[in-house]
Every structure is written in structure tokens, then in C-alpha cells.
Design an enzyme around this catalytic site. Structure first.
Site, mmCIF file in Angstrom:
data_model
loop_
_atom_site.group_PDB
_atom_site.id
_atom_site.type_symbol
_atom_site.label_atom_id
_atom_site.label_comp_id
_atom_site.label_asym_id
_atom_site.label_seq_id
_atom_site.Cartn_x
_atom_site.Cartn_y
_atom_site.Cartn_z
ATOM 1 N N VAL A 64 0.813 -1.216 0.000
ATOM 2 C CA VAL A 64 0.000 0.000 0.000
ATOM 3 C C VAL A 64 0.846 1.265 0.000
ATOM 4 C CG1 VAL A 64 -1.905 -1.170 1.168
ATOM 5 C CG2 VAL A 64 -0.231 0.130 2.517
ATOM 6 N N SER A 142 -6.564 5.177 15.230
ATOM 7 C CA SER A 142 -6.361 4.544 16.536
ATOM 8 C C SER A 142 -6.473 5.615 17.611
ATOM 9 C CB SER A 142 -4.973 3.893 16.617
ATOM 10 O OG SER A 142 -4.670 3.493 17.949
ATOM 11 N N TYR A 155 3.954 4.967 15.503
ATOM 12 C CA TYR A 155 2.558 4.563 15.313
ATOM 13 C C TYR A 155 1.614 5.718 15.653
ATOM 14 C CZ TYR A 155 -1.655 1.661 15.647
ATOM 15 O OH TYR A 155 -2.910 1.123 15.476
ATOM 16 N N ALA A 156 1.877 6.406 16.768
ATOM 17 C CA ALA A 156 1.030 7.530 17.173
ATOM 18 C C ALA A 156 1.050 8.627 16.120
ATOM 19 C CB ALA A 156 1.494 8.076 18.522
ATOM 20 N N ILE A 188 -8.231 -3.731 20.796
ATOM 21 C CA ILE A 188 -9.053 -4.721 20.100
ATOM 22 C C ILE A 188 -8.294 -6.040 20.065
ATOM 23 C CG2 ILE A 188 -10.319 -5.257 17.993
ATOM 24 C CD1 ILE A 188 -11.286 -2.723 19.404
#
Length: 248
Positions: A64, A142, A155-156, A188
Site C-alpha cells: 500500500v 487509533s 505509530y502515534a 481490540i
């Protein structure tokens, strides 16, 4: 049943976990599904599950973060299905470590997949959606993009970027009948989160007012709403799916 009858949905990161649950939920409501992931074997498994629901499923393998591959996937989906009504940008990775230990490669890998991938697919579907004057883009962000987290700077940052991108895309494309929204899951239960140490999982559970971890289907239910005509007057929004961990 049937909220998405006649719709074509393209779901990235669809091989397992949240992506697979989203694909199944949209298919259960009548959509035919274009599935994109790098994991060809798992992707085929998702396709099989979609087909058991009586819906058409086609697999596309792509990185992607590669613009040429993304364009090729979107062109192939248009050729195979005739249109794209819904895009769900779910593909994502983590490479967690503290800032002082994080390599440039760790940073680039996460930003490229999570943020650049969302940008590339959104850009690729924008033109055909503009021509048909309709479409729904749902980005999986997220709560870490809202509150940050130690050991997840990359990630943040990527998920905060997804949120900002979503809001900007919503404003740019609203005049052509295209909506863009984001879901921001909390903890999750997936293969990714199962790798976390038990003490970390226990600490996170204590911070969840609903006192349980979420299921992939909890996220899929919100994606379904945002992708459907039930959310026809909803765009540029971020919906947290976190059991109350984030309330503002």
C-alpha cells in the site's frame, strides 16, 4: 440486512483481524468486496468467507506504500467490478520501541504503510468517486493517534496523521458527494495485540470503563455505519471504538 446492496467496497489489510471482520460485515450487508493485502494465503481465506455469504470477492496483492501498485489495484478493481463505492483504509503495522531506540527504518516503515498508504489509496479512488459524485472513505486510525503512547512514537504519529488527513479529505471532496470519516479503535483483540505482555494487557483493561477488550466486529459495526447511507450527513468525523478509554 442489505444496507449495502449493489455497492462495491475496497478493503485494505483485509487478510485477517479487523480488516477481515470489516470485509465480512460489509459483505453481510450486500456489498461485493475487493480485498487488498500482501498476505496472499490469508487473503484467499477471507475471500472464501465472503463468498460463503453469497457475495463476490476478488483478491489483490499490493504494497500500500507503493504508488504504482496502488494505482494498479484501483484500476483493476474498476475493471473487475465496474466502480468503487466504498474504500476502507485498514492496512497498518507497528514497530514499537522507545524513541531513543527507534531507528529511522522503524519510523519510515510505519509511516509509509499507515499514513502514506492511506493517502495513496484515498487519492487513487478520489477521481472515480468524483466522476460518479458519490463515495465513502473510512480510515482506520487509533486512539493512540489521539492520546499518544510511550514506545509508539511512530505509530502515534502515523495515526494522528490519518486523522488529520481524513478531516482534510472530507473538506476537499464533500462538494462531490464523497464522505470521509475515521474510526479510532482502542484495545481490540487481534493477532497484533495478543503479542503484548500480560502485564500490559492487564493495565490496559483496568483503563477501559466497559471492562472488556473490543472485538474486531465492534470496529466493523462502526465502519458499516460510516460506509452506509445511514451516515449520509456524517463526514470529517473520528469515532472512537474503545470502551470508554477516550471520552473527549
Amino acid at each position: 440486512m442489505g444496507q449495502l446492496n449493489g455497492k462495491i467496497a475496497l478493503v485494505t489489510g483485509a487478510a485477517r483481524g479487523i480488516g477481515q471482520a470489516i470485509a465480512m460485515k460489509l459483505a453481510a450487508e450486500g456489498a461485493d468486496i475487493a480485498l487488498c493485502d500482501l498476505q496472499a494465503d490469508w487473503l484467499a481465506e477471507t475471500a472464501g468467507k465472503v463468498q460463503t455469504l453469497g457475495r463476490r470477492a476478488q483478491c489483490y496483492t499490493a504494497d500500500v506504500s507503493n504508488g504504482e501498485q496502488v494505482q494498479a489495484v484501483v484500476a483493476a478493481v474498476e475493471k473487475d467490478f465496474g466502480k468503487i463505492d466504498i474504500l476502507v483504509n485498514n492496512a497498518g503495522i507497528t514497530k514499537d520501541t522507545f524513541l531513543i531506540r527507534m531507528t529511522e527504518a522503524d519510523w519510515d516503515a510505519v509511516l509509509n504503510i499507515n499514513l502514506k498508504g492511506t493517502f495513496l489509496f484515498s487519492k487513487a479512488v478520489a477521481r472515480p468517486m468524483m466522476k460518479q459524485r458519490s463515495g465513502a472513505i473510512v480510515n482506520v486510525a487509533s486512539i493512540i493517534g489521539l492520546i499518544g503512547n510511550a514506545g509508539q512514537c511512530n505509530y502515534a504519529a502515523s495515526k494522528a496523521g490519518v486523522i488529520a488527513l481524513t478531516k482534510s479529505v472530507a473538506k476537499e471532496l464533500a462538494g462531490r458527494g464523497i464522505r470521509a470519516n475515521a474510526v479510532a479503535p482502542g484495545f481490540i483483540k487481534t493477532k497484533m495485540t495478543e503479542k503484548l505482555p500480560e502485564d500490559i494487557q492487564k493495565k490496559m483493561l483496568e483503563a477501559i470503563p466497559l471492562a472488556r477488550f473490543g472485538e474486531p466486529e465492534d470496529v466493523a459495526n462502526v465502519v458499516l455505519f460510516l460506509a452506509s447511507d445511514a451516515a449520509a450527513y456524517v463526514t470529517g468525523q473520528v469515532v472512537t471504538v474503545c470502551g470508554g478509554m477516550v471520552t473527549a
